[in-house]
Motif scaffolding. Structure first.
Motif, PDB file in Angstrom:
ATOM      1  N   ILE A   8      25.278  79.323  71.964  1.00 48.38           N
ATOM      2  CA  ILE A   8      26.240  78.230  71.958  1.00 48.38           C
ATOM      3  C   ILE A   8      27.309  78.531  73.001  1.00 48.38           C
ATOM      4  CG2 ILE A   8      27.948  77.000  70.581  1.00 48.38           C
ATOM      5  CD1 ILE A   8      26.283  77.723  68.118  1.00 48.38           C
ATOM      6  N   GLN A   9      27.470  77.612  73.922  1.00 45.55           N
ATOM      7  CA  GLN A   9      28.468  77.764  74.963  1.00 45.55           C
ATOM      8  C   GLN A   9      29.855  77.424  74.408  1.00 45.55           C
ATOM      9  OE1 GLN A   9      27.686  78.962  78.009  1.00 45.55           O
ATOM     10  NE2 GLN A   9      25.600  79.153  77.253  1.00 45.55           N
ATOM     11  N   PHE A  10      30.883  77.663  75.205  1.00 45.75           N
ATOM     12  CA  PHE A  10      32.253  77.371  74.788  1.00 45.75           C
ATOM     13  C   PHE A  10      32.406  75.871  74.550  1.00 45.75           C
ATOM     14  CE2 PHE A  10      36.671  76.214  75.688  1.00 45.75           C
ATOM     15  CZ  PHE A  10      37.295  76.982  74.743  1.00 45.75           C
ATOM     16  N   PRO A  11      32.963  75.471  73.407  1.00 48.57           N
ATOM     17  CA  PRO A  11      33.108  74.045  73.086  1.00 48.57           C
ATOM     18  C   PRO A  11      34.303  73.424  73.821  1.00 48.57           C
ATOM     19  CG  PRO A  11      33.931  75.373  71.300  1.00 48.57           C
ATOM     20  CD  PRO A  11      33.342  76.327  72.293  1.00 48.57           C
ATOM     21  N   LEU A  12      34.175  73.272  75.119  1.00 50.00           N
ATOM     22  CA  LEU A  12      35.286  72.803  75.954  1.00 50.00           C
ATOM     23  C   LEU A  12      35.786  71.429  75.535  1.00 50.00           C
ATOM     24  CD1 LEU A  12      37.095  73.304  78.407  1.00 50.00           C
ATOM     25  CD2 LEU A  12      35.349  72.212  79.806  1.00 50.00           C
ATOM     26  N   TRP A  13      34.878  70.505  75.282  1.00 50.68           N
ATOM     27  CA  TRP A  13      35.285  69.142  74.907  1.00 50.68           C
ATOM     28  C   TRP A  13      36.094  69.151  73.611  1.00 50.68           C
ATOM     29  CZ3 TRP A  13      35.998  64.841  77.262  1.00 50.68           C
ATOM     30  CH2 TRP A  13      36.154  63.674  76.540  1.00 50.68           C
ATOM     31  N   HIS A  14      35.666  69.920  72.634  1.00 51.33           N
ATOM     32  CA  HIS A  14      36.394  70.001  71.360  1.00 51.33           C
ATOM     33  C   HIS A  14      37.751  70.680  71.550  1.00 51.33           C
ATOM     34  CE1 HIS A  14      32.990  68.600  69.001  1.00 51.33           C
ATOM     35  NE2 HIS A  14      32.232  69.359  69.777  1.00 51.33           N
ATOM     36  N   TYR A  15      37.794  71.678  72.424  1.00 51.29           N
ATOM     37  CA  TYR A  15      39.051  72.380  72.704  1.00 51.29           C
ATOM     38  C   TYR A  15      40.067  71.424  73.338  1.00 51.29           C
ATOM     39  CZ  TYR A  15      42.299  75.756  74.749  1.00 51.29           C
ATOM     40  OH  TYR A  15      43.423  76.452  75.097  1.00 51.29           O
ATOM     41  N   LEU A  16      39.601  70.631  74.300  1.00 49.65           N
ATOM     42  CA  LEU A  16      40.507  69.716  74.998  1.00 49.65           C
ATOM     43  C   LEU A  16      40.918  68.524  74.136  1.00 49.65           C
ATOM     44  CD1 LEU A  16      38.844  69.689  78.520  1.00 49.65           C
ATOM     45  CD2 LEU A  16      40.893  70.928  77.800  1.00 49.65           C
ATOM     46  N   ASN A  17      40.140  68.195  73.136  1.00 52.70           N
ATOM     47  CA  ASN A  17      40.428  67.035  72.284  1.00 52.70           C
ATOM     48  C   ASN A  17      41.059  67.411  70.951  1.00 52.70           C
ATOM     49  OD1 ASN A  17      39.636  64.796  73.855  1.00 52.70           O
ATOM     50  ND2 ASN A  17      37.525  65.437  73.591  1.00 52.70           N
ATOM     51  N   GLN A  18      41.714  68.536  70.892  1.00 48.43           N
ATOM     52  CA  GLN A  18      42.425  68.912  69.677  1.00 48.43           C
ATOM     53  C   GLN A  18      43.606  67.968  69.468  1.00 48.43           C
ATOM     54  OE1 GLN A  18      43.063  73.262  68.846  1.00 48.43           O
ATOM     55  NE2 GLN A  18      42.718  73.340  71.048  1.00 48.43           N
ATOM     56  N   PRO A  19      43.856  67.565  68.229  1.00 45.54           N
ATOM     57  CA  PRO A  19      45.026  66.718  67.974  1.00 45.54           C
ATOM     58  C   PRO A  19      46.314  67.512  68.213  1.00 45.54           C
ATOM     59  CG  PRO A  19      43.868  67.229  65.940  1.00 45.54           C
ATOM     60  CD  PRO A  19      43.056  67.792  67.049  1.00 45.54           C
ATOM     61  N   LEU A  20      47.217  66.939  68.990  1.00 47.07           N
ATOM     62  CA  LEU A  20      48.442  67.654  69.355  1.00 47.07           C
ATOM     63  C   LEU A  20      49.500  67.617  68.258  1.00 47.07           C
ATOM     64  CD1 LEU A  20      48.856  66.528  73.067  1.00 47.07           C
ATOM     65  CD2 LEU A  20      47.994  68.701  72.201  1.00 47.07           C
ATOM     66  N   PHE A  21      49.680  66.471  67.645  1.00 45.38           N
ATOM     67  CA  PHE A  21      50.774  66.313  66.689  1.00 45.38           C
ATOM     68  C   PHE A  21      50.237  65.945  65.312  1.00 45.38           C
ATOM     69  CE2 PHE A  21      52.367  65.094  70.908  1.00 45.38           C
ATOM     70  CZ  PHE A  21      53.292  66.102  71.076  1.00 45.38           C
ATOM     71  N   SER A  22      49.308  66.739  64.821  1.00 36.70           N
ATOM     72  CA  SER A  22      48.697  66.464  63.518  1.00 36.70           C
ATOM     73  C   SER A  22      49.270  67.400  62.460  1.00 36.70           C
ATOM     74  CB  SER A  22      47.181  66.647  63.606  1.00 36.70           C
ATOM     75  OG  SER A  22      46.600  66.529  62.343  1.00 36.70           O
ATOM     76  N   ARG A  23      49.523  66.846  61.285  1.00 34.82           N
ATOM     77  CA  ARG A  23      49.986  67.674  60.179  1.00 34.82           C
ATOM     78  C   ARG A  23      48.813  68.346  59.474  1.00 34.82           C
ATOM     79  NH1 ARG A  23      54.789  64.325  57.166  1.00 34.82           N
ATOM     80  NH2 ARG A  23      55.986  63.905  59.043  1.00 34.82           N
ATOM     81  N   ASP A  24      47.614  67.772  59.638  1.00 41.00           N
ATOM     82  CA  ASP A  24      46.434  68.278  58.937  1.00 41.00           C
ATOM     83  C   ASP A  24      45.794  69.473  59.632  1.00 41.00           C
ATOM     84  OD1 ASP A  24      46.778  66.201  57.127  1.00 41.00           O
ATOM     85  OD2 ASP A  24      45.502  64.856  58.307  1.00 41.00           O
TER      86      ASP A  24
END
Length: 59
Positions: A8-24
């Motif tokens: 499994i390669q580095f999950p770049l898309w998931h890393y870049l699409n992290q929610p910035l201002f999420s309480r969860d």
């Protein structure tokens, strides 16, 4: 035919699409830590899906 073991390669898309201002969910800045947490969560999702596919367990 798919290879038996795929790396499994580095999950770049998931890393870049992290929610910035999420309480969860908490933002993970460190890419190595993010990859570790993502792989653990991927394994948990796969195990849950595998156990759901088996159906109800009989004792």
């Amino acid at each position: 035919m798919a290879p038996k073991h795929t790396k499994i390669q580095f999950p770049l898309w998931h890393y870049l699409n992290q929610p910035l201002f999420s309480r969860d969910t908490k933002l993970i800045w460190n890419p190595q830590r993010f990859a570790l947490v993502w792989r653990i969560e991927l394994l948990e999702r796969c195990l849950a899906k595998h156990s759901d596919a088996k159906g109800p367990q009989q004792h």
